[in-house]
Design an enzyme around this catalytic site. Structure first.
Site, PDB file in Angstrom:
ATOM      1  N   VAL A 356       0.850  -1.182   0.000  1.00 42.95           N
ATOM      2  CA  VAL A 356       0.000   0.000   0.000  1.00 42.95           C
ATOM      3  C   VAL A 356       0.889   1.237   0.000  1.00 42.95           C
ATOM      4  O   VAL A 356       1.702   1.420   0.908  1.00 42.95           O
ATOM      5  CB  VAL A 356      -0.935   0.025   1.224  1.00 42.95           C
ATOM      6  CG1 VAL A 356      -1.805   1.279   1.214  1.00 42.95           C
ATOM      7  CG2 VAL A 356      -1.803  -1.227   1.257  1.00 42.95           C
ATOM      8  N   CYS A 357       0.741   2.072  -1.006  1.00 42.24           N
ATOM      9  CA  CYS A 357       1.543   3.290  -1.117  1.00 42.24           C
ATOM     10  C   CYS A 357       0.723   4.489  -0.666  1.00 42.24           C
ATOM     11  O   CYS A 357      -0.303   4.818  -1.275  1.00 42.24           O
ATOM     12  CB  CYS A 357       2.018   3.482  -2.554  1.00 42.24           C
ATOM     13  SG  CYS A 357       3.254   2.280  -3.074  1.00 42.24           S
TER      14      CYS A 357
END
Length: 543
Positions: A356-357
């Site tokens: 998850v960025c």
């Protein structure tokens, strides 16, 4: 005499054998034979039926109720739906394996005792149309063959511990043409084992009496509509979702992505425990409606969250799961977050490996105020950021290199194509989640998609008909400027191609009416105007 028909003789004044039957008093409108001891079948003892033929050797059999139409089996693996193998290895027998088999109900006198006082005329035949499998090997002088009817289809999936489970079935013969035909309600019990737990009766199946019934015209039962059963199931599932706590604690997370990492709660410092408990309290009080969280008591460092995709986005009606871990140095550093991708990349910020960025996590660029602040940032802030900044209306512009093109014709066109592809991946994520629901969210996933199945199918039909993505709200097309646009030809074709896979999963959840009568295509102003224009062109050319 055919095995599926019982001829009921006129009521005798003297019963069979040497017993003398006393004159009958007036009977109530409905006779409930559950109060009888079923002397012709067995003896009820301690809530169990003891079969006389088996000399009282007892085998306890799990029971289930047909009044509860919800499916209670745990989530199955991706390719193991047909056997309903749950997370704990309990193999449940599909209902279809035994529901289609005939059974023989011995001891005709049990029915004779009930029907004698009702003065049923000679020659009238009763066909009992539904029942369950019997493994009884005993012989009987007379028997009734009871077959499963279409009315059984509305009960959905039921998990059983064994195949040979005897049931209680209600049959009703309502008064219609003649006053002497009172309503008779009785139960037929055919024990499979010496000791059986008695189960709750289903709703009685109404019989319709035909005064002209003869040996060639049996009295038949009208099947209960599966749509009505599905409606009742929907109410139960909606109630489950309303009562589902947005925040709660669980004992363990054996399938958690970070289960093999970290340590038990007892090994953490008091300050760490205090901060995590503070986050728990915030989540318990302030979680928005579309987010639910489960925390682990034995491993306080583990959380699991699910976010419902918002309307107007390519993620609408979908469920998106995230596994979270508080590091040992929390809150000095942000939590670790893993997305349940199923191998699909549905967003520039959500990788197919689960990464998850987000600037708040330190995995994405951002200003100082957008990054994790140990004394200010919370778990709630992180979840809301994922919901609002990642699962948004135009995920194409989440990619930094494409932000500058927002609002331009080229950028918006590319964003539209990207969002259409994201919706298709979201449909595949639905199928993945239904087949492999995360631990502690098994029933939640099933009930959510059961309740939302019609809205999802209506949206797919609308997109097939040309409605633009994101124009569906509450099962209808928005009357907005964008609703006068149209989805791409490829998008319409791709939705039509994959839609049946989604519908099949909904049917397995118990939404039977989708299989019996598919939803009609949704139409919007755009497609209607296009068809009118084509008609006008044809009429002009014919002139």
């Amino acid at each position: 005499m055919e095995p599926d028909v019982v001829e009921i003789p006129p009521p005798p004044l003297i019963a069979s054998g040497s017993r003398t039957r006393k004159p009958r008093k007036a009977v109530p409108e409905v006779i409930d034979v559950e109060s009888y001891e079923f002397r012709n079948v067995g003896v009820v003892k301690d809530n169990n039926v003891v079969d006389k033929k088996n000399k009282g050797k007892a085998i306890q059999v799990d029971s289930f109720s047909f009044n509860n139409v919800q499916s209670h089996h745990h989530g199955s693996s991706l390719l193991n739906l047909e056997t309903f193998q749950d997370y704990y290895g309990h193999k449940n027998i599909p209902f279809s394996e035994f529901a289609n088999q005939p059974i023989d109900v011995d001891d005709y006198s049990m029915y004779q005792d009930v029907l004698d006082p009702k003065d049923v005329p000679a020659g009238a035949e009763v066909t009992v149309p539904w029942g369950l499998n019997s493994s009884s090997k005993g012989t009987a002088k007379s028997s009734i063959s009871i077959m499963r009817s279409q009315s059984m289809k509305g009960y959905g999936t039921v998990s059983l511990a064994t195949t040979n489970v005897p049931q209680l079935w209600d049959y009703t013969l309502p008064q219609q043409n003649q006053a002497i035909y009172s309503s008779v309600s009785f139960s037929a019990v055919q024990p499979q084992t010496p000791d059986v737990v008695m189960v709750t009766n289903p709703t009685p199946n109404p019989f319709s009496y035909d005064a002209s019934a003869s040996s060639s015209h049996p009295i038949a039962a009208e099947p209960i509509s599966s749509v009505q059963d599905s409606s009742n199931a929907r109410k139960l599932k909606e109630e489950f979702l309303r009562d589902f706590k947005r925040f709660d604690t669980v004992e363990d997370f054996s399938d958690h992505h970070y289960a093999s990492k970290g340590k038990s709660s007892k090994q953490h410092s008091k300050n760490w425990v205090k901060k995590v408990q503070a986050d728990w309290k915030i989540l318990e009080n302030d979680l928005p409606e579309a987010i639910s969280v489960r925390a682990c008591e034995s491993r306080m460092d583990l959380l699991r969250a699910v976010i419902i995709g918002a309307e107007g986005t390519p993620y609408h009606d979908g469920l998106f799961f995230f596994d979270i871990q508080f590091p040992d140095t929390y809150p000095s550093v942000p939590p670790n977050v893993h997305y349940h991708s199923g191998g699909l990349r549905i967003n520039p910020n959500l990788y197919n490996c689960g990464k998850v960025c987000l600037s708040l996590l330190g995995t994405w660029a951002g200003s100082a105020r957008e990054k994790w602040l140990p004394n200010e940032s919370t778990m709630l802030q992180l979840l809301v950021s994922i919901q609002a900044l990642i699962l948004n209306e135009k995920p194409y512009f989440n990619e930094p290199g494409y932000v500058q093109s927002a609002g331009t014709a080229s950028g918006e066109s590319k964003s539209k194509v990207y969002s259409e592809n994201v919706f298709l991946l979201s449909l595949k994520t639905m199928v993945y989640s239904i087949r492999r629901p995360p631990q502690h969210f098994e029933e939640y996933v099933q009930n959510h998609y059961f309740v939302r199945s019609h809205d999802i199918v209506k949206a797919c039909n609308a997109y097939k008909a040309g409605a633009p993505l994101g124009s569906m709200v509450k099962g209808g097309v928005q009357d907005l400027e964008e609703a006068r646009q149209s989805g791409s030809k490829k998008f319409k074709t791709d939705v039509a191609s994959f839609m049946q896979t989604v519908v099949d999963e909904f049917v397995k959840l118990g939404v039977k009416e989708l299989a019996e009568k598919p939803e009609p295509p949704m139409s919007n102003a755009n497609t209607e105007n296009q068809s009118k224009k084509k008609t006008r062109k044809r009429s002009r050319s014919s002139r």
